[in-house]
Write a protein that holds these residues in place. Structure first.
Motif, short mmCIF file in Angstrom:
data_model
loop_
_atom_site.label_atom_id
_atom_site.label_comp_id
_atom_site.label_asym_id
_atom_site.label_seq_id
_atom_site.Cartn_x
_atom_site.Cartn_y
_atom_site.Cartn_z
N THR A 149 21.38 -39.74 -16.30
CA THR A 149 20.59 -38.50 -16.36
C THR A 149 19.96 -38.33 -17.83
N GLY A 150 20.84 -38.71 -18.80
CA GLY A 150 20.05 -38.89 -20.11
C GLY A 150 19.12 -39.65 -20.48
N SER A 151 18.99 -40.76 -19.75
CA SER A 151 18.23 -42.05 -19.99
C SER A 151 16.74 -41.45 -19.38
N ARG A 152 17.06 -41.14 -18.18
CA ARG A 152 15.62 -40.29 -17.33
C ARG A 152 15.16 -39.21 -18.21
N PHE A 153 16.08 -38.40 -18.65
CA PHE A 153 15.58 -37.33 -19.40
C PHE A 153 14.89 -37.79 -20.51
N ALA A 154 14.98 -38.61 -21.04
CA ALA A 154 14.17 -38.91 -22.39
C ALA A 154 12.81 -39.62 -22.09
N THR A 155 12.93 -40.50 -21.16
CA THR A 155 12.06 -40.95 -20.38
C THR A 155 10.86 -40.19 -19.93
N PHE A 156 11.14 -39.14 -19.44
CA PHE A 156 10.37 -38.10 -18.89
C PHE A 156 10.01 -36.93 -19.71
N SER A 157 10.52 -36.77 -20.95
CA SER A 157 10.43 -35.75 -21.75
C SER A 157 9.06 -35.71 -22.33
N ARG A 158 8.57 -34.58 -22.36
CA ARG A 158 7.18 -34.36 -22.94
C ARG A 158 7.24 -34.47 -24.41
N GLU A 159 8.28 -34.26 -25.09
CA GLU A 159 8.59 -34.19 -26.42
C GLU A 159 8.71 -35.58 -27.02
N LEU A 160 9.07 -35.56 -28.32
CA LEU A 160 8.98 -36.87 -29.13
C LEU A 160 10.93 -37.23 -28.96
N CYS A 161 11.28 -37.92 -28.05
CA CYS A 161 12.65 -37.82 -27.75
C CYS A 161 13.16 -39.22 -27.38
N ALA A 162 14.16 -39.45 -27.92
CA ALA A 162 14.96 -40.67 -27.33
C ALA A 162 16.53 -40.54 -26.85
N PHE A 163 16.97 -41.54 -25.97
CA PHE A 163 18.18 -41.35 -25.56
C PHE A 163 18.87 -42.80 -26.04
N VAL A 164 19.84 -42.73 -26.95
CA VAL A 164 20.28 -43.89 -27.23
C VAL A 164 21.90 -44.08 -26.77
N LEU A 165 22.31 -45.31 -26.17
CA LEU A 165 23.54 -45.79 -25.73
C LEU A 165 24.13 -46.65 -26.73
N SER A 166 25.15 -46.27 -27.14
CA SER A 166 25.87 -47.39 -28.29
C SER A 166 27.43 -47.64 -27.67
N GLU A 167 27.69 -49.01 -27.66
CA GLU A 167 29.06 -49.38 -27.24
C GLU A 167 29.84 -49.89 -28.58
N GLY A 168 31.01 -49.50 -29.01
CA GLY A 168 31.67 -50.08 -29.90
C GLY A 168 30.84 -49.81 -31.34
N GLY A 169 30.14 -48.72 -31.33
CA GLY A 169 29.48 -48.47 -32.62
C GLY A 169 28.13 -49.08 -32.58
N LYS A 170 27.69 -49.81 -31.87
CA LYS A 170 26.67 -50.59 -31.83
C LYS A 170 25.39 -49.91 -30.84
N VAL A 171 24.22 -50.04 -31.17
CA VAL A 171 23.34 -49.45 -30.10
C VAL A 171 23.01 -50.75 -29.10
N ARG A 172 23.13 -50.39 -28.03
CA ARG A 172 22.80 -51.20 -26.79
C ARG A 172 21.57 -51.11 -26.13
N TYR A 173 21.04 -49.71 -26.20
CA TYR A 173 20.04 -49.34 -25.14
C TYR A 173 19.46 -48.21 -25.60
N CYS A 174 18.09 -47.82 -25.55
CA CYS A 174 17.35 -46.82 -25.89
C CYS A 174 16.30 -46.64 -25.05
N SER A 175 15.92 -45.45 -24.19
CA SER A 175 14.96 -45.05 -23.74
C SER A 175 14.13 -44.04 -24.40
N ARG A 176 12.95 -44.17 -24.41
CA ARG A 176 12.09 -43.16 -25.13
C ARG A 176 11.17 -42.60 -24.23
N SER A 177 10.62 -41.20 -24.58
CA SER A 177 9.53 -40.56 -24.03
C SER A 177 8.31 -41.18 -24.50
#
Ligand SMILES: [Zn+2]
Length: 287
Positions: A149-177
């Motif tokens: 949900t968060g990933s798609r939220f950022a993708t479809f947001s009209r704002e300047l927005c990113a959703f970042v998933l990190s594992e073990g303290g490291k960024v693994r994935y980021c989706s952006r508007s």
């Protein structure tokens, strides 16, 4: 098949299924292709399998030990195999993002579209506040995981927005508007969570009290523009996963240099997928 054509195929399929009440019925999706969903005891990291029987029925077996939101995604993924005509390749684990075969990623794209249909989801994203509480409500309404949900939220947001998933303290994935992509806001995969960020504190066990201001240069590569950045975070301790929502309050950012996008793609070759994320594997679990 590119991501857009897969999404379009998914939207055609959804249209055939008729009006969808929320949360969408994955059984109705399965029924559209003569599918019957069964729950079975499968191996821990096995999501599901499916087979077309001689009587024409499409049998979908999902892992009964997985939570219901994961099972719902798995049903949609198996429907995708049939609709897209892509044979299953479930030999590599679903949580291994880098080793995931392209056919499997295509089915994940299709599944995310089914579970969080654009037509229903986009208006709610437009109406929602920018914070994790809003994403959590949407995840409940759509009966989908917080990550999808968060990933798609950022993708479809009209704002300047990113959703970042990190594992073990490291960024693994980021989706952006789209607007953040246009502004060349880029979070590097593999980087450590900024040490004094709300995300790092959440990972350290210090509960977040809601959105707070963040330092853009700590998150975005070569970020030199003005505008206040905000950060809201959820930490899933059982998987050591940190989910970060980042957004700018100032919408009127100046356009970036034209060569920036090419530079970014050449340097990182990041293939972004909306709402398509690996499930955490056993090996990722904090012990
Ligand atoms: Zn598959």
């Amino acid at each position: 098949m590119d991501e857009l054509s897969i999404a379009m195929k998914a939207r055609e399929f959804i249209a055939k299924c008729g009006p969808l009440p929320l949360p969408v019925s994955v059984d109705a999706y399965a029924a559209q292709i003569g599918g019957v969903v069964k729950q079975e005891a499968l191996q821990e990291n096995e999501d599901a399998w499916s087979v077309r029987l001689p009587n024409g029925k499409y049998r979908i077996c999902v892992n009964c030990d997985h939570n219901s939101r994961r099972q719902r995604f798995s049903v949609c993924h198996e429907v995708a195999h049939d609709v897209l005509g892509i044979p299953a390749d479930h030999t590599s684990p679903s949580w291994s993002f880098s080793r995931r075969p392209s056919g499997e990623i295509a089915c994940d794209v299709f599944a995310a579209e089914l579970l969080l249909p654009y037509k229903l989801f986009k208006p709610q994203v437009d109406a929602a506040d920018l914070n994790f509480a809003a994403i959590s409500t949407l995840a409940d309404d759509f009966d989908a995981s917080l990550i999808a949900t968060g990933s798609r939220f950022a993708t479809f947001s009209r704002e300047l927005c990113a959703f970042v998933l990190s594992e073990g303290g490291k960024v693994r994935y980021c989706s952006r508007s789209t607007s953040l992509r246009d502004a060349r806001g880029y979070v590097r995969s593999g980087m450590d969570l900024p040490s004094d960020s709300a995300s790092a504190r959440a990972r350290a066990g210090i509960a977040s009290s809601g959105p707070e201001e963040a330092e853009p240069a700590q998150w975005f590569e070569d970020w030199e523009r003005d505008g206040a950045l905000y950060e809201d975070v959820r930490h899933l301790d059982c998987w050591d996963q940190t989910l970060t929502l980042l957004w700018f309050e100032d919408e009127d950012l100046p356009p970036p240099p034209a060569e920036r996008k090419r530079w970014e793609e050449e340097r990182y070759g990041l293939h972004e997928l909306d709402g398509v994320l690996p499930w955490p594997g056993k090996s990722k679990r904090r012990r």
